[in-house]
Design a protein around this motif. Structure first.
Motif, PDB file in Angstrom:
ATOM      1  N   GLY A 142       1.090  -1.267   0.102  1.00  0.00           N
ATOM      2  CA  GLY A 142      -0.006   0.047   0.007  1.00  0.00           C
ATOM      3  C   GLY A 142       0.864   1.232   0.011  1.00  0.00           C
ATOM      4  O   GLY A 142       2.055   1.244   0.015  1.00  0.00           O
ATOM      5  N   HIS A 143       0.206   2.295  -0.070  1.00  0.00           N
ATOM      6  CA  HIS A 143       0.772   3.694   0.186  1.00  0.00           C
ATOM      7  C   HIS A 143       0.013   4.227   1.243  1.00  0.00           C
ATOM      8  O   HIS A 143      -0.957   4.897   0.989  1.00  0.00           O
ATOM      9  N   LEU A 144       0.908   4.301   2.461  1.00  0.00           N
ATOM     10  CA  LEU A 144       0.364   4.704   3.606  1.00  0.00           C
ATOM     11  C   LEU A 144       0.924   6.165   4.096  1.00  0.00           C
ATOM     12  O   LEU A 144       1.859   6.584   3.925  1.00  0.00           O
ATOM     13  N   GLY A 145      -0.037   6.750   4.682  1.00  0.00           N
ATOM     14  CA  GLY A 145       0.186   8.220   5.190  1.00  0.00           C
ATOM     15  C   GLY A 145       0.849   7.780   6.736  1.00  0.00           C
ATOM     16  O   GLY A 145       0.847   6.719   7.184  1.00  0.00           O
ATOM     17  N   VAL A 146       1.575   8.866   7.258  1.00  0.00           N
ATOM     18  CA  VAL A 146       2.219   8.731   8.369  1.00  0.00           C
ATOM     19  C   VAL A 146       1.138   8.248   9.711  1.00  0.00           C
ATOM     20  O   VAL A 146       1.755   7.651  10.418  1.00  0.00           O
ATOM     21  N   ASP A 147      -0.061   8.861   9.646  1.00  0.00           N
ATOM     22  CA  ASP A 147      -0.765   8.668  10.746  1.00  0.00           C
ATOM     23  C   ASP A 147      -1.198   7.083  10.810  1.00  0.00           C
ATOM     24  O   ASP A 147      -1.391   6.498  11.870  1.00  0.00           O
ATOM     25  N   GLU A 148      -1.318   6.396   9.536  1.00  0.00           N
ATOM     26  CA  GLU A 148      -1.816   5.079   9.463  1.00  0.00           C
ATOM     27  C   GLU A 148      -0.609   4.107   9.853  1.00  0.00           C
ATOM     28  O   GLU A 148      -0.718   3.162  10.493  1.00  0.00           O
ATOM     29  N   ILE A 149       0.547   4.655   9.415  1.00  0.00           N
ATOM     30  CA  ILE A 149       1.680   4.002   9.683  1.00  0.00           C
ATOM     31  C   ILE A 149       2.044   3.918  11.064  1.00  0.00           C
ATOM     32  O   ILE A 149       2.202   2.789  11.760  1.00  0.00           O
ATOM     33  N   ALA A 150       1.834   5.073  11.954  1.00  0.00           N
ATOM     34  CA  ALA A 150       2.081   5.112  13.384  1.00  0.00           C
ATOM     35  C   ALA A 150       0.901   4.315  14.005  1.00  0.00           C
ATOM     36  O   ALA A 150       1.275   3.764  14.984  1.00  0.00           O
ATOM     37  N   ARG A 151      -0.325   4.513  13.647  1.00  0.00           N
ATOM     38  CA  ARG A 151      -1.076   3.301  14.276  1.00  0.00           C
ATOM     39  C   ARG A 151      -0.989   2.204  14.168  1.00  0.00           C
ATOM     40  O   ARG A 151      -1.176   1.206  15.398  1.00  0.00           O
ATOM     41  N   ARG A 152      -0.547   1.588  13.005  1.00  0.00           N
ATOM     42  CA  ARG A 152      -0.245   0.241  12.993  1.00  0.00           C
ATOM     43  C   ARG A 152       1.058  -0.341  13.678  1.00  0.00           C
ATOM     44  O   ARG A 152       1.270  -1.246  14.366  1.00  0.00           O
ATOM     45  N   VAL A 153       2.009   0.725  13.654  1.00  0.00           N
ATOM     46  CA  VAL A 153       3.240   0.561  14.440  1.00  0.00           C
ATOM     47  C   VAL A 153       2.751   0.216  15.944  1.00  0.00           C
ATOM     48  O   VAL A 153       3.431  -0.420  16.844  1.00  0.00           O
ATOM     49  N   ARG A 154       1.987   1.205  16.485  1.00  0.00           N
ATOM     50  CA  ARG A 154       1.719   1.106  17.849  1.00  0.00           C
ATOM     51  C   ARG A 154       0.828  -0.119  18.224  1.00  0.00           C
ATOM     52  O   ARG A 154       1.064  -0.798  19.264  1.00  0.00           O
ATOM     53  N   ASP A 155      -0.133  -0.621  17.162  1.00  0.00           N
ATOM     54  CA  ASP A 155      -0.523  -1.802  17.445  1.00  0.00           C
ATOM     55  C   ASP A 155       0.558  -3.237  17.727  1.00  0.00           C
ATOM     56  O   ASP A 155       0.213  -4.014  18.320  1.00  0.00           O
ATOM     57  N   ARG A 156       1.510  -2.892  16.930  1.00  0.00           N
ATOM     58  CA  ARG A 156       2.720  -3.915  17.000  1.00  0.00           C
ATOM     59  C   ARG A 156       3.429  -3.923  18.426  1.00  0.00           C
ATOM     60  O   ARG A 156       3.830  -4.791  18.813  1.00  0.00           O
ATOM     61  N   ILE A 157       3.898  -2.553  18.443  1.00  0.00           N
ATOM     62  CA  ILE A 157       5.036  -2.449  19.656  1.00  0.00           C
ATOM     63  C   ILE A 157       4.418  -1.438  20.740  1.00  0.00           C
ATOM     64  O   ILE A 157       5.530  -1.258  21.738  1.00  0.00           O
ATOM     65  N   GLY A 158       3.404  -1.066  20.761  1.00  0.00           N
ATOM     66  CA  GLY A 158       2.895  -0.212  21.954  1.00  0.00           C
ATOM     67  C   GLY A 158       3.408   1.440  21.746  1.00  0.00           C
ATOM     68  O   GLY A 158       3.294   1.676  20.502  1.00  0.00           O
ATOM     69  N   ALA A 159       3.351   1.957  22.502  1.00  0.00           N
ATOM     70  CA  ALA A 159       3.526   3.487  22.553  1.00  0.00           C
ATOM     71  C   ALA A 159       4.806   3.793  21.900  1.00  0.00           C
ATOM     72  O   ALA A 159       6.188   3.453  21.788  1.00  0.00           O
ATOM     73  N   VAL A 160       4.692   4.554  20.846  1.00  0.00           N
ATOM     74  CA  VAL A 160       5.648   5.473  20.052  1.00  0.00           C
ATOM     75  C   VAL A 160       5.304   6.633  19.292  1.00  0.00           C
ATOM     76  O   VAL A 160       4.036   6.553  19.282  1.00  0.00           O
ATOM     77  N   SER A 161       5.989   7.776  19.474  1.00  0.00           N
ATOM     78  CA  SER A 161       5.531   9.070  19.014  1.00  0.00           C
ATOM     79  C   SER A 161       5.262   9.166  17.434  1.00  0.00           C
ATOM     80  O   SER A 161       6.136   8.402  16.968  1.00  0.00           O
ATOM     81  N   THR A 162       4.637   9.806  17.146  1.00  0.00           N
ATOM     82  CA  THR A 162       4.291  10.209  15.598  1.00  0.00           C
ATOM     83  C   THR A 162       5.862  10.669  15.263  1.00  0.00           C
ATOM     84  O   THR A 162       6.157  10.425  14.085  1.00  0.00           O
ATOM     85  N   GLN A 163       6.454  11.701  15.952  1.00  0.00           N
ATOM     86  CA  GLN A 163       7.756  12.212  15.583  1.00  0.00           C
ATOM     87  C   GLN A 163       8.697  10.962  15.292  1.00  0.00           C
ATOM     88  O   GLN A 163       9.338  11.144  14.241  1.00  0.00           O
ATOM     89  N   ALA A 164       8.579   9.973  16.047  1.00  0.00           N
ATOM     90  CA  ALA A 164       9.596   8.916  15.871  1.00  0.00           C
ATOM     91  C   ALA A 164       9.353   8.288  14.787  1.00  0.00           C
ATOM     92  O   ALA A 164      10.233   7.775  13.986  1.00  0.00           O
ATOM     93  N   VAL A 165       8.024   8.228  14.402  1.00  0.00           N
ATOM     94  CA  VAL A 165       7.598   7.464  13.063  1.00  0.00           C
ATOM     95  C   VAL A 165       8.220   8.135  11.888  1.00  0.00           C
ATOM     96  O   VAL A 165       8.899   7.890  10.885  1.00  0.00           O
ATOM     97  N   TYR A 166       8.016   9.512  11.887  1.00  0.00           N
ATOM     98  CA  TYR A 166       8.421  10.451  10.916  1.00  0.00           C
ATOM     99  C   TYR A 166      10.327  10.181  10.835  1.00  0.00           C
ATOM    100  O   TYR A 166      10.609  10.391   9.659  1.00  0.00           O
ATOM    101  N   ASP A 167      10.892  10.106  12.186  1.00  0.00           N
ATOM    102  CA  ASP A 167      12.140   9.911  11.986  1.00  0.00           C
ATOM    103  C   ASP A 167      12.676   8.560  11.287  1.00  0.00           C
ATOM    104  O   ASP A 167      13.612   8.755  10.357  1.00  0.00           O
ATOM    105  N   VAL A 168      11.884   7.531  11.685  1.00  0.00           N
ATOM    106  CA  VAL A 168      12.182   6.206  10.988  1.00  0.00           C
ATOM    107  C   VAL A 168      11.891   6.550   9.385  1.00  0.00           C
ATOM    108  O   VAL A 168      12.972   5.752   8.797  1.00  0.00           O
TER     109      VAL A 168
END
Length: 138
Positions: free
Chosen positions: A29-55
């Motif tokens: 897919g072609h995912l936006g940052v908010d969707e990626i962050a939501r899915r990442v949180r589902d996998r590993i718990g708390a992570v900031s949106t800024q951390a997802v941007y950095d990754v």
């Protein structure tokens, strides 16, 4: 190649957020940052949106993710890299799909003037209405 090896081969440290983002992108897919962050949180718990941007920035710089910015739309990310493919975007709902190279090999298109540049990539966006939006407008 396993994700850990992919990261190391590109000079990146292996971290849980990086592994989680790679896993999310690998689902397609072609995912936006908010969707990626939501899915990442589902996998590993708390992570900031800024951390997802950095990754995402690190992965894009390393060639493990691709950033696309359809005109008038939000930035999206995908795992498909290195093949100079293009995209089709729905004007109605913003859905994005992949389109293989229009003609030949990268950069797929030849410009009418190079202005001294060595061209290595062409970015083409096709616009239209997806099947769902076509039905809705009928």
């Amino acid at each position: 190649m396993p994700a850990e090896e992919e990261l190391r081969s590109r000079g990146l440290r292996v971290t849980r957020p990086r592994l989680a983002v790679l896993d999310v992108l690998a689902q397609g897919g072609h995912l936006g940052v908010d969707e990626i962050a939501r899915r990442v949180r589902d996998r590993i718990g708390a992570v900031s949106t800024q951390a997802v941007y950095d990754v995402l920035h690190a992965l894009t710089q390393a060639g493990l993710a691709r950033r696309i910015e359809p005109a008038g739309g939000s930035t999206r990310y995908e795992a498909r890299t290195g093949d100079n493919h293009h995209h089709v975007v729905c004007r109605g709902c913003g859905a994005v799909g992949d389109v293989d190279c229009a003609v030949g090999t990268a950069p797929c298109l030849e410009p009418s003037a190079r202005h001294g540049f060595v061209i290595d990539e062409a970015e083409v966006t096709f616009w239209g209405l997806c099947p769902s939006c076509q039905q809705g407008s009928a």
